[in-house]
Scaffold this active site. Structure first.
Site, PDB file in Angstrom:
ATOM      1  N   CYS A 285       0.840  -1.206   0.000  1.00 29.12           N
ATOM      2  CA  CYS A 285       0.000   0.000   0.000  1.00 29.12           C
ATOM      3  C   CYS A 285       0.877   1.258   0.000  1.00 29.12           C
ATOM      4  O   CYS A 285       1.521   1.542  -0.988  1.00 29.12           O
ATOM      5  CB  CYS A 285      -0.974  -0.036   1.181  1.00 29.12           C
ATOM      6  SG  CYS A 285      -2.347   1.124   0.994  1.00 29.12           S
ATOM      7  N   HIS A 369      -3.868  -4.941  -0.171  1.00 30.99           N
ATOM      8  CA  HIS A 369      -3.525  -5.494   1.142  1.00 30.99           C
ATOM      9  C   HIS A 369      -3.572  -7.023   1.091  1.00 30.99           C
ATOM     10  O   HIS A 369      -4.628  -7.620   1.299  1.00 30.99           O
ATOM     11  CB  HIS A 369      -4.500  -4.984   2.202  1.00 30.99           C
ATOM     12  CG  HIS A 369      -4.242  -3.569   2.612  1.00 30.99           C
ATOM     13  ND1 HIS A 369      -3.515  -3.238   3.737  1.00 30.99           N
ATOM     14  CD2 HIS A 369      -4.582  -2.391   2.029  1.00 30.99           C
ATOM     15  CE1 HIS A 369      -3.439  -1.918   3.838  1.00 30.99           C
ATOM     16  NE2 HIS A 369      -4.070  -1.383   2.811  1.00 30.99           N
ATOM     17  N   GLU A 371      -2.599  -9.083   3.180  1.00 30.85           N
ATOM     18  CA  GLU A 371      -2.901  -9.659   4.497  1.00 30.85           C
ATOM     19  C   GLU A 371      -4.396  -9.681   4.772  1.00 30.85           C
ATOM     20  O   GLU A 371      -4.843 -10.275   5.765  1.00 30.85           O
ATOM     21  CB  GLU A 371      -2.184  -8.862   5.586  1.00 30.85           C
ATOM     22  CG  GLU A 371      -2.847  -7.570   6.009  1.00 30.85           C
ATOM     23  CD  GLU A 371      -2.722  -6.432   4.995  1.00 30.85           C
ATOM     24  OE1 GLU A 371      -3.394  -5.406   5.177  1.00 30.85           O
ATOM     25  OE2 GLU A 371      -1.948  -6.578   4.036  1.00 30.85           O
TER      26      GLU A 371
END
Length: 396
Positions: A285, A369, A371
């Site tokens: 990001c 993202h 994750e």
């Protein structure tokens, strides 16, 4: 455009936009006023993770999904990694006031949880109409206020809004980064088991990853630990010399808020030094934007940004389409990529850049993202790819 939901009890909250639009509703969370950029998020789950993502500093989030807060709140589903970044989003805008929590993991209701975190909220807003306004006109500046008495000094609120300069040119990473370096050893959450950890004997031989904290999410740290890494976190202004003195096998450039060009003034010299030292790098990001800036590309502001957990991205190498989680209002300008940057991922919404790899250094990054939290797990493999790169460099 009509944004109010219509008849309701006495208003205890108000939202004012820079174009003069004013919406009354029911207040929740902290009392007071908050100024920020009004964006919309299309995720249907994970409101706690969204509201505690430090990347949302300086933003007021409009949730397009109408049922926000119905499963309550708990102490596990938060994404800020430090107390300093505990207040992430400036405010929350939802359609319907949440019903009583209905989930075995709930430890309280949404309004109480927001209040503890100092986040101002408003319910009773036609979020579909507000989303349409943002899509047509871009993300406006706004101010949201909550007062249980229903009394508001509208002139003062408009003055607060007028005096706020917006996100462009603002380095917000400095407001959410850690004060002191720390180690993280928490791994991913498993159903009915909670979070895990890397055992002591594993940590002794594990690759050492240093994460530069521009506003890092907890699940980035957890994914690295889940991949068998020993993780250390340092402040955004840590020098390259101090990072290299920690003998890292790799460095992660974390997510974070604000204008990447502003943060880049002190971040990119550090990254250039790490690249010169041939340190494997992985940006996420804002970290993706930092890597691109350090390599010679430029960034630019987006009209609407990408905020949600259901966004399609194309992996150009494999042709695979991933559904990913995103939260960014700035983007790397794909037209400015120098010859030593290879574009690896693009958005299937607007063709904007979503990933790069350097051809002359062991460095890669993604705009989205991987994750998740919230969102699908399509991109967990990216962490494995980075760790394999780290291990290869370590062996060499």
């Amino acid at each position: 455009m009509k944004i109010s939901q219509g008849s309701s009890p006495k208003p205890t909250a108000v939202l004012i936009l820079e174009d003069g639009t004013m919406v009354y509703g029911q207040g929740l969370g902290a009392q007071g006023a908050a100024v920020g950029e009004v964006c919309f998020n299309t995720a249907i789950t994970g409101y706690q993770e969204i509201l505690t993502d430090p990347s949302y500093a300086g933003q007021i989030i409009t949730f397009t999904f109408p049922h926000i807060g119905n499963v309550g709140a708990n102490d596990e589903d938060t994404e800020n990694a430090t107390e300093r970044s505990a207040k992430a989003a400036a405010g929350a805008i939802i359609r319907d006031m949440a019903t009583a929590p209905s989930n075995y993991r709930s430890q309280g209701d949404l309004s109480q949880w927001l209040e503890r975190r100092g986040i101002v909220g408003i319910a009773g807003v036609d979020t579909r109409a507000l989303t349409s306004l943002i899509r047509e006109s871009g993300m406006p500046k706004g101010v949201v206020a909550h007062n249980a008495s229903g009394e508001f000094d509208l002139d003062d609120l408009r003055s607060k809004l007028k005096s706020w300069d917006g996100l462009e040119g603002e380095d917000l990473a400095i407001n959410v980064t850690t004060d002191a370096a720390f180690d993280s050893n928490e791994s991913g959450w498993a159903w009915d088991e909670g979070f895990g950890a890397l055992a002591g004997e594993q940590r002794e031989t594990a690759p050492h990853i240093v994460v530069i904290d521009y506003g890092v999410k907890q699940n980035i740290l957890r994914r690295l630990t889940s991949e068998g890494c020993r993780v250390s976190v340092v402040s955004a202004k840590t020098s390259a010399a101090d990072i290299l003195a920690m003998a890292p096998d790799g460095v992660v450039l974390s997510n974070g808020p604000g204008d990447p060009a502003a943060t880049g003034e002190y971040a990119t010299p550090v990254i250039k030094d790490l690249l010169a030292a041939n340190t494997p790098l992985f940006g996420i990001c804002l970290g993706h934007q930092m890597l691109a800036l350090a390599a010679g590309a430029r960034t630019k502001k987006m009209a609407q940004g990408h905020h949600g957990a259901n966004l399609p991205v194309n992996d150009l190498a494999s042709g695979k389409v991933e559904i990913v989680s995103m939260n960014h209002g700035f983007t790397v300008d794909g037209d400015t990529l120098p010859e030593n940057i290879r574009e690896t991922h693009i958005s299937l919404f607007d063709g904007s850049n979503c990933g790069i790899a350097l051809t002359d250094a062991p460095a890669m990054s993604v705009q989205y993202h991987p994750e998740a939290s919230p969102g699908p797990e399509d991109s967990f493999y990216i962490f494995g790819r980075f760790v394999e790169q780290v291990k290869a460099a370590r062996a060499a």
